[in-house]
Design an enzyme around this catalytic site. Structure first.
Site, PDB file in Angstrom:
ATOM      1  N   HIS A  93       9.571 -51.881  -1.191  1.00  0.00           N
ATOM      2  CA  HIS A  93       9.901 -50.837  -0.310  1.00  0.00           C
ATOM      3  C   HIS A  93      11.397 -51.648   0.104  1.00  0.00           C
ATOM      4  O   HIS A  93      11.553 -53.402   0.107  1.00  0.00           O
ATOM      5  CB  HIS A  93       9.674 -50.979   0.502  1.00  0.00           C
ATOM      6  CG  HIS A  93       9.295 -49.876   2.061  1.00  0.00           C
ATOM      7  ND1 HIS A  93      10.985 -49.903   2.882  1.00  0.00           N
ATOM      8  CD2 HIS A  93       9.290 -48.599   1.797  1.00  0.00           C
ATOM      9  CE1 HIS A  93      11.256 -48.733   2.981  1.00  0.00           C
ATOM     10  NE2 HIS A  93       9.844 -47.925   3.485  1.00  0.00           N
ATOM     11  N   ASP A 148       3.494 -44.535   0.042  1.00  0.00           N
ATOM     12  CA  ASP A 148       3.132 -43.328  -1.085  1.00  0.00           C
ATOM     13  C   ASP A 148       2.194 -43.734  -2.009  1.00  0.00           C
ATOM     14  O   ASP A 148       1.783 -43.529  -3.091  1.00  0.00           O
ATOM     15  CB  ASP A 148       4.665 -43.098  -1.954  1.00  0.00           C
ATOM     16  CG  ASP A 148       5.481 -42.455  -0.891  1.00  0.00           C
ATOM     17  OD1 ASP A 148       5.145 -41.503   0.212  1.00  0.00           O
ATOM     18  OD2 ASP A 148       6.685 -42.800  -0.721  1.00  0.00           O
TER      19      ASP A 148
HETATM   20  N1  CMC Z   1       7.755 -52.444  -9.859  1.00  0.00           N
HETATM   21  C1  CMC Z   1       8.562 -53.356 -10.588  1.00  0.00           C
HETATM   22  N2  CMC Z   1       9.445 -53.811 -10.210  1.00  0.00           N
HETATM   23  C2  CMC Z   1      10.235 -53.700  -9.560  1.00  0.00           C
HETATM   24  C3  CMC Z   1      10.053 -52.892  -7.632  1.00  0.00           C
HETATM   25  C4  CMC Z   1       8.121 -51.864  -8.753  1.00  0.00           C
HETATM   26  N3  CMC Z   1       8.154 -50.989  -7.963  1.00  0.00           N
HETATM   27  N4  CMC Z   1      10.317 -53.053  -6.359  1.00  0.00           N
HETATM   28  C5  CMC Z   1      11.331 -53.568  -6.681  1.00  0.00           C
HETATM   29  N5  CMC Z   1      11.387 -54.502  -8.153  1.00  0.00           N
HETATM   30  C6  CMC Z   1      11.775 -55.413  -8.627  1.00  0.00           C
HETATM   31  C7  CMC Z   1      13.232 -55.466  -9.068  1.00  0.00           C
HETATM   32  O1  CMC Z   1      13.527 -54.962 -10.623  1.00  0.00           O
HETATM   33  C8  CMC Z   1      13.516 -56.911  -8.811  1.00  0.00           C
HETATM   34  O2  CMC Z   1      13.312 -57.096  -9.736  1.00  0.00           O
HETATM   35  P1  CMC Z   1      14.925 -58.201  -9.965  1.00  0.00           P
HETATM   36  O3  CMC Z   1      14.895 -59.329  -8.886  1.00  0.00           O
HETATM   37  O4  CMC Z   1      13.906 -59.825 -10.854  1.00  0.00           O
HETATM   38  O5  CMC Z   1      15.926 -58.363 -10.751  1.00  0.00           O
HETATM   39  C9  CMC Z   1      13.542 -56.828  -7.176  1.00  0.00           C
HETATM   40  O6  CMC Z   1      12.203 -56.522  -8.015  1.00  0.00           O
HETATM   41  C10 CMC Z   1      13.834 -55.983  -6.114  1.00  0.00           C
HETATM   42  O7  CMC Z   1      13.832 -54.909  -6.663  1.00  0.00           O
HETATM   43  P2  CMC Z   1      15.112 -54.174  -5.639  1.00  0.00           P
HETATM   44  O8  CMC Z   1      15.350 -52.918  -6.327  1.00  0.00           O
HETATM   45  O9  CMC Z   1      16.273 -54.803  -5.005  1.00  0.00           O
HETATM   46  O10 CMC Z   1      14.420 -53.300  -4.395  1.00  0.00           O
HETATM   47  P3  CMC Z   1      15.297 -52.648  -3.407  1.00  0.00           P
HETATM   48  O11 CMC Z   1      14.455 -52.580  -2.116  1.00  0.00           O
HETATM   49  O12 CMC Z   1      16.253 -52.156  -3.848  1.00  0.00           O
HETATM   50  O13 CMC Z   1      14.541 -50.743  -3.493  1.00  0.00           O
HETATM   51  C11 CMC Z   1      12.559 -49.272  -4.186  1.00  0.00           C
HETATM   52  C12 CMC Z   1      13.166 -50.604  -3.240  1.00  0.00           C
HETATM   53  C13 CMC Z   1      11.913 -48.237  -3.255  1.00  0.00           C
HETATM   54  C14 CMC Z   1      13.447 -48.514  -4.580  1.00  0.00           C
HETATM   55  C15 CMC Z   1      11.868 -50.105  -5.282  1.00  0.00           C
HETATM   56  O14 CMC Z   1      10.389 -51.277  -4.491  1.00  0.00           O
HETATM   57  C16 CMC Z   1      10.950 -48.483  -6.413  1.00  0.00           C
HETATM   58  O15 CMC Z   1      11.769 -48.412  -7.152  1.00  0.00           O
HETATM   59  N6  CMC Z   1       9.993 -49.165  -5.496  1.00  0.00           N
HETATM   60  C17 CMC Z   1       9.129 -47.384  -6.481  1.00  0.00           C
HETATM   61  C18 CMC Z   1       9.963 -46.547  -5.917  1.00  0.00           C
HETATM   62  C19 CMC Z   1       8.792 -46.775  -4.735  1.00  0.00           C
HETATM   63  O16 CMC Z   1       7.315 -46.640  -4.503  1.00  0.00           O
HETATM   64  N7  CMC Z   1       9.717 -45.693  -4.009  1.00  0.00           N
HETATM   65  C20 CMC Z   1       9.090 -45.244  -1.993  1.00  0.00           C
HETATM   66  C21 CMC Z   1       9.576 -46.175  -1.574  1.00  0.00           C
HETATM   67  S1  CMC Z   1       8.534 -46.053   0.125  1.00  0.00           S
HETATM   68  C22 CMC Z   1       8.867 -44.247   0.354  1.00  0.00           C
HETATM   69  C23 CMC Z   1      10.230 -43.831   0.973  1.00  0.00           C
HETATM   70  O17 CMC Z   1      10.198 -44.902   2.662  1.00  0.00           O
HETATM   71  O18 CMC Z   1      11.180 -43.964   1.211  1.00  0.00           O
END
Ligand code: CMC
Length: 432
Positions: free
Chosen positions: A309, A366
């Site tokens: 998240h 989710d």
């Molecule tokens: N599976 C595998 N790796 C992940 C995931 C995941 N679901 N989420 C983040 N990472 C990794 C990412 O590759 C990165 O790794 P590294 O540091 O090696 O580059 C690290 O964790 C940090 O990721 P980030 O992209 O900087 O994290 P973020 O805070 O920008 O992204 C997110 C948040 C929700 C977009 C992401 O965690 C994601 O894509 N999750 C899956 C989609 C999902 O479930 N979304 C629903 C969010 S809850 C509903 C809402 O409130 O909208």
């Protein structure tokens, strides 16, 4: 606590005011930065930018805290229902009995969607994305209610109570209409006497000569699901609603933009992506090991959906509530869903895996919400529209804050331009 911060550029100090929220959140006010220094603050994706002051929702992602108007989400999930929580989010207080009754009545009276609007829906291919249909239908509402949507804050605020009730109630009706349209079934009119969630289920599942019979466990599960989505601070779609609203666009138009933002798989669309992932694990007969291995590759397209998240870095309190509710709801309905078992195995495996632990990746709302929706009978392609029904109060409350702020400005971020520097136009014949 400091009241001023200081920014040093070369050897000159620039004082910047410090702001502190009611829960002690601190910010450096950079509004005057550019005028004073010629610099802007760079924050791609706004992850470290406070775009507004808000009284609606407090979220502490490090400690898994979510409160609406001060009331913890755990208490609302336990004692409240969607309509009461919607009132709290929008109006700032829990309603007394008269207010609750009047609010309920406004929702009931404004549930039906104009006959002409049905034709808009019928203009879509039946296999169109439900979110595309929903955003278009909400964008069309101002055309049918111009008196509530004048694009003049003062006038629109005068009619706010009616517009807000209409938005919540009609979005629910439109979602049910989309479902029936896609299935080739005739639309079902709302029934004034039914409570909010039962009315939705009636419009979704009633058959000719056989009205849907409410099942208390199903109504409760649906109420919980919607309530848990009611607001979530400055997430992508709510910020979009605020941004569009800041141009003095009316409530419906601003909400329609929010719904578009919600549709993406990294935001509201994640609930569909989670179920697709669980289903394909099930179909492949895998126990999730391969998915976890692929998710660790770092590729965005292989992420473990429903995990991680943007702000919760410890746990998502909504995921805990909904994860527990899954067991209760499925047991009460006598459903044994293999996807729930897969989800639980996946969660256990990921929580022991250093990749997820070190990156603070935990299940989000989710991860389990799709399982509840499946139990209630909502098809997967409609999941994100359910999120939209739930999030409507948050969009409305946030739009109202924008519209009521006498000092509000149009949202207009800046950028660091990294494109070509000045060059001359070349006529087409000379372009090689
Ligand atoms: N599976 C595998 N790796 C992940 C995931 C995941 N679901 N989420 C983040 N990472 C990794 C990412 O590759 C990165 O790794 P590294 O540091 O090696 O580059 C690290 O964790 C940090 O990721 P980030 O992209 O900087 O994290 P973020 O805070 O920008 O992204 C997110 C948040 C929700 C977009 C992401 O965690 C994601 O894509 N999750 C899956 C989609 C999902 O479930 N979304 C629903 C969010 S809850 C509903 C809402 O409130 O909208």
């Amino acid at each position: 606590m400091a009241t001023t911060a200081s920014l040093k550029i070369d050897d000159k100090d620039y004082p910047l005011p410090v702001m502190v929220g009611t829960e002690g959140e601190k910010a450096i006010d950079t509004r005057a930065l550019r005028a004073a220094t010629g610099y802007i603050a760079y924050d791609q994706g706004y992850g470290n930018t406070g775009s507004c002051e808000s009284q609606i929702t407090y979220l502490d992602g490090d400690n898994g805290i979510l409160r609406h108007r001060g009331i913890p989400i755990e208490q609302l999930a336990h004692y409240s229902d969607f309509v009461e929580t919607a009132y709290l989010v929008i109006y700032g207080e829990l309603p007394n009995q008269t207010q609750r009754k009047e609010f309920g009545l406004r929702l009931r009276k404004n549930a039906a969607v104009e006959m002409q609007m049905q034709k808009i829906l019928e203009g879509f291919p039946t296999n169109a994305s439900p979110m595309a249909m929903l955003s278009a239908m909400v964008a069309a509402l101002p055309a049918y209610h111009p008196e509530l949507a004048t694009n003049d804050f003062q006038k629109d605020l005068k009619n706010f109570d009616l517009a807000a009730a209409m938005a919540i109630s009609k979005i629910r009706t439109i979602v049910a209409m989309i479902y029936r349209y896609q299935k080739g079934l005739p639309f079902v009119f709302p029934k004034q006497e039914l409570p909010f969630c039962d009315n939705f289920l009636h419009m979704m599942f009633s058959e000719p000569y056989q009205d849907y019979q409410p099942v208390p466990e199903v109504s409760k599960a649906l109420n919980l699901l919607l309530l848990l989505h009611a607001d979530h601070e400055q997430n992508c779609s709510t910020s979009t609603t605020r941004m569009v609203g800041s141009s003095a666009a009316n409530l419906f138009t601003s909400m329609s933009a929010g719904i578009c933002a919600l549709s993406g798989p990294l935001h509201g669309g994640a609930n569909v992506a989670v179920m697709q992932m669980l289903q394909s694990i099930h179909d492949e007969g895998d126990d999730g090991t391969r998915f976890i291995a692929a998710a660790k590759s770092g590729s965005k397209s292989n992420r473990l959906m429903g995990f991680g998240h943007a702000v919760y870095k410890n746990f998502d309190p909504r995921a805990r509530i909904i994860g527990d509710a899954c067991d209760t709801v499925l047991a009460k309905l006598g459903i044994d869903d293999p996807l729930l078992r897969i989800a639980k195995n996946l969660e256990q495996a990921a929580l022991k895996d250093d990749y997820f632990v070190s990156r603070k990746l935990y299940p989000n709302v989710d991860f389990y919400s799709g399982i509840i929706m499946r139990a209630v009978g909502i098809p997967m392609n409609m999941f994100t529209t359910m999120f939209a029904i739930g999030r409507a109060p948050g969009y409305i409350a946030n739009w109202k804050e924008v519209a009521s702020n006498p000092k509000g400005r149009i949202y207009r971020p800046r950028q660091i331009y990294v494109g070509a520097t000045k060059r001359d136009y070349v006529p087409i014949a000379l372009r090689g």
